[in-house]
Design an enzyme around this catalytic site. Structure first.
Site, PDB file in Angstrom:
ATOM      1  N   ASP A  12       0.864  -1.192   0.000  1.00 24.98           N
ATOM      2  CA  ASP A  12       0.000   0.000   0.000  1.00 24.98           C
ATOM      3  C   ASP A  12       0.894   1.232   0.000  1.00 24.98           C
ATOM      4  OD1 ASP A  12      -2.676   1.261   0.226  1.00 24.98           O
ATOM      5  OD2 ASP A  12      -1.898   2.020   2.115  1.00 24.98           O
ATOM      6  N   SER A  13       0.289   2.365  -0.379  1.00 25.95           N
ATOM      7  CA  SER A  13       1.039   3.619  -0.349  1.00 25.95           C
ATOM      8  C   SER A  13       1.376   4.031   1.086  1.00 25.95           C
ATOM      9  CB  SER A  13       0.216   4.720  -1.020  1.00 25.95           C
ATOM     10  OG  SER A  13      -1.036   4.831  -0.377  1.00 25.95           O
ATOM     11  N   CYS A  75      -4.173  -1.306  -2.433  1.00 30.11           N
ATOM     12  CA  CYS A  75      -4.284   0.144  -2.603  1.00 30.11           C
ATOM     13  C   CYS A  75      -5.100   0.358  -3.868  1.00 30.11           C
ATOM     14  CB  CYS A  75      -2.889   0.746  -2.753  1.00 30.11           C
ATOM     15  SG  CYS A  75      -2.884   2.505  -3.143  1.00 30.11           S
ATOM     16  N   GLU A 160      -3.598   9.869   7.718  1.00 33.26           N
ATOM     17  CA  GLU A 160      -2.134   9.843   7.812  1.00 33.26           C
ATOM     18  C   GLU A 160      -1.627  10.737   8.954  1.00 33.26           C
ATOM     19  OE1 GLU A 160       0.390   8.130   6.054  1.00 33.26           O
ATOM     20  OE2 GLU A 160      -1.166   6.877   5.161  1.00 33.26           O
ATOM     21  N   CYS A 194     -11.086   3.124  -0.867  1.00 36.07           N
ATOM     22  CA  CYS A 194      -9.724   3.540  -0.539  1.00 36.07           C
ATOM     23  C   CYS A 194      -9.433   2.860   0.784  1.00 36.07           C
ATOM     24  CB  CYS A 194      -9.622   5.053  -0.398  1.00 36.07           C
ATOM     25  SG  CYS A 194      -8.043   5.585   0.301  1.00 36.07           S
ATOM     26  N   HIS A 196      -7.657   3.503   3.204  1.00 36.08           N
ATOM     27  CA  HIS A 196      -7.568   4.334   4.407  1.00 36.08           C
ATOM     28  C   HIS A 196      -8.949   4.599   5.027  1.00 36.08           C
ATOM     29  CE1 HIS A 196      -3.530   5.208   2.974  1.00 36.08           C
ATOM     30  NE2 HIS A 196      -3.292   6.013   3.993  1.00 36.08           N
TER      31      HIS A 196
HETATM   32  N1  DGL Z   1      -4.642   3.666   0.189  1.00 35.59           N
HETATM   33  C1  DGL Z   1      -4.815   4.280  -1.082  1.00 35.59           C
HETATM   34  C2  DGL Z   1      -6.046   3.722  -1.801  1.00 35.59           C
HETATM   35  O1  DGL Z   1      -6.589   2.689  -1.430  1.00 35.59           O
HETATM   36  C3  DGL Z   1      -4.900   5.769  -1.091  1.00 35.59           C
HETATM   37  C4  DGL Z   1      -3.946   6.520  -0.270  1.00 35.59           C
HETATM   38  C5  DGL Z   1      -3.099   7.488  -1.065  1.00 35.59           C
HETATM   39  O2  DGL Z   1      -3.600   8.503  -1.566  1.00 35.59           O
HETATM   40  O3  DGL Z   1      -1.928   7.184  -1.154  1.00 35.59           O
HETATM   41  O4  DGL Z   1      -6.473   4.307  -2.765  1.00 35.59           O
END
Ligand code: DGL
Length: 275
Positions: A12-13, A75, A160, A194, A196
């Site tokens: 993931d990012s 992600c 974050e 997403c 997050h």
């Molecule tokens: N976790 C990423 C997703 O599922 C988004 C987070 C980011 O913008 O890096 O899209």
């Protein structure tokens, strides 16, 4: 060539993919896992195709180098903007048997089963929304389902920065839900597209009418992976089974350990991966 047997890579990012990892680990505890969060370069959601592709490929390559044959892009933004190119262009050039799977297809494959009104809201990053991946994929499986998209650019920064439970989050949670629901009064299902966003679930519920189902992807992706491994014994054979877990971050390990403990409820000691 002798294929490598190693852990399943989860990428993931940042921290968000841990919401997916948690469900994968719960359903399939027997496998070894290696989680990589690119916290040094988060957010991906606001970046161009080219940048998301480059960052994702680089991290996938690191996971391959560390012994993974199967990598899950936990992600949505990476799944939307990089997965197809990696599958079509890069994997055929990498020696050995490797597979990379995303989170969008498992979700759209069951989308039609989640809605009664055939009107579904997708809340996602700007990158995922502009890729129209959910609209395009959903159309293939359930042409009768109408997908309404809402970009939520402030939600990832709130998570974050650990502000997702604080009073400051309310304004942007209410704003994006209102904007989504103003697109159609018949939306009966909202997908948190997403990784997050499940961390904002308490506030999202607070501002969403009770009759609307809110779907997080973790369990869906975990079940889809379980099915995939049964259907692909040749890939399953490359995934080591010993219950070992390793966590890597491209940023500070201290910060990662603290946030990961909150998300997955386990004490972890991440290692730093220099880029
Ligand atoms: N976790 C990423 C997703 O599922 C988004 C987070 C980011 O913008 O890096 O899209």
């Amino acid at each position: 060539m002798t294929e490598k047997i190693g852990p399943i890579g989860v990428f993931d990012s940042g921290y968000g993919g841990l919401t997916v990892y948690k469900e994968i680990e719960r359903l399939l505890p027997q496998y070894d896992y290696l989680y990589l969060g690119d916290n040094a370069r988060v957010p991906y959601g606001i970046r161009s195709y080219e940048t998301v592709y480059q960052y994702t490929l680089e991290c996938v390559q690191h996971l391959f180098d560390m012994g993974c044959s199967l990598v899950i892009l936990a992600c949505n933004t990476a799944s939307a903007k990089a997965l197809r190119t990696i599958q079509k262009h890069d994997l055929p050039q990498i020696p050995g048997l490797h597979r990379v799977l995303g989170v969008i297809r498992p979700t759209t494959e069951i989308l039609g089963e989640l809605t009664q009104t055939n009107k579904v809201g997708i809340m996602a990053t700007q990158g995922t929304v502009s890729s129209r991946s959910y609209v395009i994929e959903a159309e293939k499986f359930f042409p009768q389902v109408e997908v309404f998209q809402q970009a939520c650019p402030m939600w990832v920064p709130l998570v974050e920065h650990n502000e997702h439970r604080g009073p400051g989050a309310d304004f942007f949670v209410e704003k994006y839900i209102d904007e989504l629901l103003s697109q159609s009064p018949d939306i009966d299902t909202i997908v948190l597209a997403c990784t997050h966003y499940p961390l904002l679930i308490e506030k999202i519920r607070k501002y969403t009418p009770e009759h609307i189902h809110i779907i997080s992807q973790g369990k869906i992706v975990a079940q889809s992976l379980a099915d995939y491994l049964v259907r692909h014994p040749e890939i399953d054979a490359l995934c080591s089974k010993g219950g070992k877990r390793e966590f890597y971050t491209t940023e500070s390990t201290e910060d990662f350990d603290t946030k990961a403990r909150i998300i997955i409820g386990q004490e972890i000691h991440a290692k730093h991966l220099p880029l």
